[in-house]
Design a protein around this motif. Structure first.
Motif, mmCIF file in Angstrom:
data_model
loop_
_atom_site.group_PDB
_atom_site.id
_atom_site.type_symbol
_atom_site.label_atom_id
_atom_site.label_comp_id
_atom_site.label_asym_id
_atom_site.label_seq_id
_atom_site.Cartn_x
_atom_site.Cartn_y
_atom_site.Cartn_z
ATOM 1 N N GLN A 241 0.799 -1.221 0.000
ATOM 2 C CA GLN A 241 0.000 0.000 0.000
ATOM 3 C C GLN A 241 0.837 1.277 0.000
ATOM 4 O O GLN A 241 0.316 2.357 0.256
ATOM 5 C CB GLN A 241 -0.950 -0.005 1.208
ATOM 6 C CG GLN A 241 -1.935 -1.152 1.224
ATOM 7 C CD GLN A 241 -2.720 -1.258 -0.067
ATOM 8 O OE1 GLN A 241 -3.388 -0.303 -0.478
ATOM 9 N NE2 GLN A 241 -2.635 -2.406 -0.728
ATOM 10 N N SER A 242 2.126 1.147 -0.298
ATOM 11 C CA SER A 242 2.947 2.351 -0.440
ATOM 12 C C SER A 242 2.496 3.114 -1.679
ATOM 13 O O SER A 242 1.927 2.538 -2.607
ATOM 14 C CB SER A 242 4.421 1.964 -0.584
ATOM 15 O OG SER A 242 4.913 1.379 0.603
ATOM 16 N N PRO A 243 2.736 4.437 -1.719
ATOM 17 C CA PRO A 243 2.413 5.192 -2.937
ATOM 18 C C PRO A 243 3.136 4.586 -4.137
ATOM 19 O O PRO A 243 4.337 4.331 -4.084
ATOM 20 C CB PRO A 243 2.938 6.598 -2.620
ATOM 21 C CG PRO A 243 2.943 6.673 -1.124
ATOM 22 C CD PRO A 243 3.278 5.293 -0.652
ATOM 23 N N ARG A 244 2.402 4.337 -5.203
ATOM 24 C CA ARG A 244 2.973 3.707 -6.386
ATOM 25 C C ARG A 244 2.626 4.519 -7.628
ATOM 26 O O ARG A 244 1.561 5.123 -7.701
ATOM 27 C CB ARG A 244 2.454 2.268 -6.543
ATOM 28 C CG ARG A 244 2.944 1.311 -5.467
ATOM 29 C CD ARG A 244 2.318 -0.061 -5.612
ATOM 30 N NE ARG A 244 2.986 -1.055 -4.777
ATOM 31 C CZ ARG A 244 2.702 -2.351 -4.763
ATOM 32 N NH1 ARG A 244 1.747 -2.812 -5.552
ATOM 33 N NH2 ARG A 244 3.361 -3.180 -3.979
ATOM 34 N N GLU A 245 3.535 4.490 -8.590
ATOM 35 C CA GLU A 245 3.324 5.230 -9.823
ATOM 36 C C GLU A 245 3.817 4.414 -11.004
ATOM 37 O O GLU A 245 4.924 3.866 -10.985
ATOM 38 C CB GLU A 245 4.076 6.570 -9.761
ATOM 39 C CG GLU A 245 3.840 7.450 -10.951
ATOM 40 C CD GLU A 245 4.544 8.796 -10.800
ATOM 41 O OE1 GLU A 245 4.624 9.513 -11.815
ATOM 42 O OE2 GLU A 245 5.009 9.100 -9.691
ATOM 43 N N GLU A 246 2.979 4.319 -12.032
ATOM 44 C CA GLU A 246 3.393 3.600 -13.229
ATOM 45 C C GLU A 246 4.487 4.374 -13.949
ATOM 46 O O GLU A 246 4.649 5.581 -13.756
ATOM 47 C CB GLU A 246 2.205 3.435 -14.181
ATOM 48 C CG GLU A 246 1.138 2.485 -13.676
ATOM 49 C CD GLU A 246 0.001 2.366 -14.662
ATOM 50 O OE1 GLU A 246 -0.160 1.287 -15.251
ATOM 51 O OE2 GLU A 246 -0.726 3.357 -14.853
ATOM 52 N N GLY A 247 5.235 3.646 -14.788
ATOM 53 C CA GLY A 247 6.210 4.325 -15.623
ATOM 54 C C GLY A 247 7.640 4.190 -15.161
ATOM 55 O O GLY A 247 8.478 5.026 -15.478
ATOM 56 N N GLU A 248 7.940 3.139 -14.379
ATOM 57 C CA GLU A 248 9.321 2.911 -13.966
ATOM 58 C C GLU A 248 10.082 2.239 -15.105
ATOM 59 O O GLU A 248 9.608 1.279 -15.702
ATOM 60 C CB GLU A 248 9.358 2.008 -12.720
ATOM 61 C CG GLU A 248 8.802 2.669 -11.477
ATOM 62 C CD GLU A 248 9.655 3.815 -10.995
ATOM 63 O OE1 GLU A 248 10.865 3.814 -11.275
ATOM 64 O OE2 GLU A 248 9.114 4.729 -10.353
#
Length: 521
Positions: free
Chosen positions: A422-429
């Motif tokens: 549930q950590s903040p996650r962002e697509e596009g790594e």
């Protein structure tokens, strides 16, 4: 001499023992029976073990310095005493059920006393003080890993790479006071890694009270192993790492898909790599009458056991082959049930070649019992599934290109600090040059920004998985650089003409060769 040098030195002894008709697999069993006695001696001498677990008359000092047939006979006597708890006259030697379990049915296949003498001398020549700095348990782990690599164990016996085990443990973050289980324990790699992680974060348990320390030693870890010989290795492994377990030890002998698994108490954490394959006649799976979906597929049965056996809020990381992600029928029902009762928040697509069975395609499923908002929720718990593709266009791993923890570092970074995903996650790594790879024309990429489509890290909603994938979790979007695009192939008649020309050229060459041979005759 470091642990790798010691492992290689011990491994080289097998070449000597071949004269006794002992192969690699037998040698490991032969070696560990003796090695454990030696390691207990070294741990006791160093003060790591508070009391000597082996009875008098069955210790290292009762072996070294002896030779000839007397040595071999004494060794056979020691193995019998450790196994049964009694000597040849029926007198009680020890009443420790754990030692009896470790040496259950133990007997040596050595026939030449000089071979046993050479093994003892080799063990005595090792710099155990240096080895102890890295931990004798870690040395033992290295030997088990060497065995897995050299012997290419048969179907279902897959050695989980240490780098992957450690990464899974770092993501799940076990804590002191939690019950950690592995229903397919093998040599207890997951349990030992979890114990090491907890010790690292509690100053080797010194931050805990005496009661808490006792819980960690005796009650925190539970495993089940079906194969007696493997369980023996696991019990030794645990004891050398200071993990004692209950009266049966940390790892119990039994079948997790039978009564042993059915009677297991609920766990806070489950880490596992269930054996691959199908149960013969479905026997192993069908003995569990409490599993909702009957199947002969062992992984689907294990997966059901795992998510059912978690406490509310409990978390799991499980290695599973690709077929579990896409198999129809019962497979679909199990996946739906998993996403219904648990928050399946992360899937890690692993590269091929990291297991000793080449070509096996596997994944790690990370999930938590209940939803992210309410651990007691039992319906519609999965909202989004994040997928990390560590498979497409990765190196071909093997002995020449070993799979290491550095390959998992980018995944751990995007997984985040929260063990429940549930950590903040962002697509596009972008990692391992994923952005330089073409994007496959799949449903996964419809309407998606091209930048995200090139990423190894993507999010898919539960609704999308249901509507676009019919609840299959076999989700991929990057195009393999070695794949052939059917859209770019020539017309069928062109391909047929090319094949015909190649065959005619080959026949012409054969005709020429025949004429040359006839002329030579």
């Amino acid at each position: 001499m470091n642990n790798n040098d010691i492992v290689q030195k011990l491994w080289n002894l097998c070449d000597v023992l071949r004269d006794d008709g002992i192969n690699y697999s037998d040698y490991v069993t032969e070696l560990v029976l003796l090695l454990f006695i030696k390691m207990v001696h070294e741990n006791t001498e160093a003060g790591t073990l508070k009391k000597h677990p082996l009875p008098e008359g069955c210790r290292w000092t009762d072996l070294n310095g002896k030779s000839g047939i007397n040595l071999l006979n004494d060794y056979k006597r020691i193995l019998l005493s450790l196994s049964t708890g009694k000597d040849a006259l029926g007198n009680i030697v020890h009443e420790d059920p754990l030692i009896s379990a470790i040496y259950a049915d133990a007997q040596t296949r050595l026939r030449e006393p000089r071979h046993l003498e050479q093994m003892i001398k080799t063990l005595d020549q090792i710099d155990w003080f240096s080895a102890a700095k890295d931990g004798l348990g870690d040395l033992y782990e290295g030997l088990l890993e060497k065995n897995a690599g050299e012997t290419k164990s048969g179907a279902g016996q897959y050695f989980t790479p240490r780098a992957l085990i450690n990464s899974m443990v770092r993501c799940i973050k076990p804590k002191a006071g939690e019950v950690v289980q592995d229903p397919a324990a093998g040599t207890a790699g997951f349990l030992i890694a979890a114990d090491a992680y907890i010790k690292q974060h509690t100053d080797d348990l010194y931050d805990l009270t005496a009661t808490e320390q006792a819980f960690q030693r005796n009650n925190a870890f539970v495993g089940i192993e079906l194969v007696p010989g493997t369980r023996r290795l696991a019990l030794m492994n645990c004891l050398l790492h200071g993990m004692e377990g209950d009266a049966e030890g940390v790892v119990h002998l039994g079948n997790a898909l039978g009564d042993s698994g059915k009677s297991l108490a609920r766990a806070d954490i489950i880490l596992a790599n269930p054996p691959f394959g199908t149960s013969k006649g479905g026997e192993a799976s069908n003995t569990r009458d409490d599993l909702t979906y009957k199947t002969s597929n062992k992984q689907l049965a294990f997966l059901q056991h795992i998510y059912r056996n978690l406490k509310p809020g409990g978390r799991a990381a499980v290695v599973l082959p690709d077929n579990v992600l896409f198999e129809a029928g019962v497979g679909t029902e199990v996946r739906r049930d998993l996403m219904h009762k648990c928050n399946l928040h992360t899937i890690l697509r692993l590269p091929t070649g990291i297991f000793y069975a080449q070509g096996v395609k596997t994944n790690v499923l990370f999930f938590t019992k209940g939803s992210a908002k309410d651990k007691y929720q039992q319906e519609n718990c999965t909202e989004n599934v994040w997928v990390y593709d560590l498979r497409t266009n990765m190196p071909s791993f093997g002995k020449r290109t070993p799979f290491g923890e550095q390959h998992l570092t980018p995944f751990e970074a995007v997984y985040g600090e929260d063990p429940n995903g549930q950590s903040p996650r962002e697509e596009g790594e972008y990692s391992f040059n994923a952005e330089q790879v073409e994007v496959a024309e799949t449903d996964e990429n419809q309407g998606v920004d091209s930048k995200l489509a090139h990423s190894r890290w993507r999010k898919f909603s539960r609704d999308w998985i249901r509507d676009h994938k019919a609840d299959s979790l076999d989700i991929s979007w990057l195009k393999d650089k070695d794949s052939v695009d059917a859209a770019n192939l020539p017309e069928p008649e062109v391909l047929a003409r090319e094949a015909k020309d190649e065959l005619e050229a080959a026949l012409s060459e054969l005709d020429g060769l025949l004429k040359a041979l006839e002329g030579a005759v």
